[in-house]
Motif scaffolding. Structure first.
Motif, mmCIF file in Angstrom:
data_model
loop_
_atom_site.group_PDB
_atom_site.id
_atom_site.type_symbol
_atom_site.label_atom_id
_atom_site.label_comp_id
_atom_site.label_asym_id
_atom_site.label_seq_id
_atom_site.Cartn_x
_atom_site.Cartn_y
_atom_site.Cartn_z
ATOM 1 N N ARG A 36 0.875 -1.175 0.000
ATOM 2 C CA ARG A 36 0.000 0.000 0.000
ATOM 3 C C ARG A 36 0.912 1.223 0.000
ATOM 4 N NH1 ARG A 36 -5.282 1.685 3.032
ATOM 5 N NH2 ARG A 36 -4.972 3.913 3.008
ATOM 6 N N PHE A 37 0.791 2.026 -1.040
ATOM 7 C CA PHE A 37 1.639 3.206 -1.208
ATOM 8 C C PHE A 37 0.853 4.445 -0.823
ATOM 9 C CE2 PHE A 37 3.263 -0.038 -3.985
ATOM 10 C CZ PHE A 37 4.634 0.080 -3.877
ATOM 11 N N ASP A 38 1.287 5.091 0.253
ATOM 12 C CA ASP A 38 0.730 6.380 0.659
ATOM 13 C C ASP A 38 1.701 7.460 0.216
ATOM 14 O OD1 ASP A 38 -1.659 5.496 2.005
ATOM 15 O OD2 ASP A 38 -0.364 4.736 3.604
ATOM 16 N N SER B 113 -1.664 -0.338 -11.280
ATOM 17 C CA SER B 113 -2.444 0.603 -12.087
ATOM 18 C C SER B 113 -1.476 1.594 -12.742
ATOM 19 C CB SER B 113 -3.438 1.363 -11.202
ATOM 20 O OG SER B 113 -2.730 2.196 -10.286
ATOM 21 N N ASP B 114 -1.949 2.267 -13.778
ATOM 22 C CA ASP B 114 -1.131 3.296 -14.431
ATOM 23 C C ASP B 114 -0.760 4.398 -13.444
ATOM 24 O OD1 ASP B 114 -1.257 1.906 -16.808
ATOM 25 O OD2 ASP B 114 -2.897 3.124 -17.635
ATOM 26 N N GLU B 115 -1.688 4.717 -12.541
ATOM 27 C CA GLU B 115 -1.436 5.761 -11.548
ATOM 28 C C GLU B 115 -0.311 5.350 -10.599
ATOM 29 O OE1 GLU B 115 -4.509 4.455 -12.129
ATOM 30 O OE2 GLU B 115 -5.461 6.142 -13.188
ATOM 31 N N LEU B 116 -0.295 4.077 -10.190
ATOM 32 C CA LEU B 116 0.769 3.603 -9.300
ATOM 33 C C LEU B 116 2.119 3.616 -10.026
ATOM 34 C CD1 LEU B 116 1.979 2.459 -6.746
ATOM 35 C CD2 LEU B 116 1.090 0.208 -7.378
ATOM 36 N N ILE B 117 2.145 3.211 -11.266
ATOM 37 C CA ILE B 117 3.398 3.245 -12.034
ATOM 38 C C ILE B 117 3.910 4.670 -12.135
ATOM 39 C CG2 ILE B 117 4.401 2.881 -14.333
ATOM 40 C CD1 ILE B 117 2.647 0.344 -14.519
ATOM 41 N N SER B 118 3.031 5.604 -12.408
ATOM 42 C CA SER B 118 3.416 7.016 -12.466
ATOM 43 C C SER B 118 3.931 7.502 -11.110
ATOM 44 C CB SER B 118 2.214 7.850 -12.912
ATOM 45 O OG SER B 118 2.534 9.207 -12.947
ATOM 46 N N PHE B 119 3.245 7.105 -10.040
ATOM 47 C CA PHE B 119 3.659 7.458 -8.679
ATOM 48 C C PHE B 119 5.068 6.933 -8.391
ATOM 49 C CE2 PHE B 119 3.843 6.376 -4.130
ATOM 50 C CZ PHE B 119 3.574 7.610 -3.552
ATOM 51 N N LEU B 120 5.325 5.672 -8.764
ATOM 52 C CA LEU B 120 6.651 5.087 -8.519
ATOM 53 C C LEU B 120 7.728 5.724 -9.388
ATOM 54 C CD1 LEU B 120 5.653 1.350 -8.026
ATOM 55 C CD2 LEU B 120 6.502 2.938 -6.299
ATOM 56 N N HIS B 121 7.368 6.141 -10.607
ATOM 57 C CA HIS B 121 8.336 6.896 -11.428
ATOM 58 C C HIS B 121 8.749 8.181 -10.713
ATOM 59 C CE1 HIS B 121 7.031 4.872 -15.394
ATOM 60 N NE2 HIS B 121 8.213 4.436 -15.050
#
Length: 160
Positions: free
Chosen positions: A96-98, A146-154
């Motif tokens: 879970r990424f906050d 999700s695409d949003e999580l990938i963007s967040f991790l970038h």
């Protein structure tokens, strides 16, 4: 805002981690092996120039044996480690990424990590590896994100 994904270690995932670690964190070792391979190739050329078939065959054998043996040894080590660790084989981890931290949880327990405590983030075509130290990483499989999580991790990777 929190993003979630799940991950499970498999032998293939461990092989991917090993490759990513070699390329992303152990470049001097990789450069040394490549330099040896170039030296062996040069030995073949010199051997051909002096017409020494025996020496040429020895250099050709070294050229083939070195990378092949490293590959086999690494795969044997990975399989041995994986097969000896029943927890690794059966545990599915939810991440879970906050905004300020990530939580890793499974049926074995949970842990929190602040992003500034992450040693390094490596990205490959298929995974993100969140290294807690040089030898310990959390595996985030992109196909499960999700695409949003990938963007967040970038973004987190570029901040690190």
């Amino acid at each position: 805002m929190p993003y979630e994904t799940q991950s499970k270690w498999t032998i293939d995932e461990l092989k991917k981690l090993n490759k990513a670690t070699l390329i992303g964190m152990h470049k001097p070792y990789l450069a040394f092996v490549i330099a040896l391979e170039v030296l062996f190739a040069g030995g073949i050329i010199v051997s051909a120039a002096i017409s020494s078939a025996k020496l040429m065959a020895e250099f050709a054998a070294l050229l083939i044996i070195l990378p092949l043996s490293l590959y086999l040894i690494t795969n044997i080590r990975i399989k041995k480690e994986y097969n000896s660790n029943k927890i690794l084989q059966t545990t599915v981890t939810t991440f879970r990424f906050d905004e300020d931290k990530l939580e890793s949880s499974s049926d074995r327990g949970s842990a929190f990590v602040k992003y500034d405590e992450i040693y390094k983030i490596l990205e490959t075509d298929t995974n993100f590896y969140l290294f807690l130290s040089k030898n310990q990483a959390l595996n985030v499989i992109k196909a499960n994100c999700s695409d949003e999580l990938i963007s967040f991790l970038h973004n987190k990777k570029s901040e690190a």
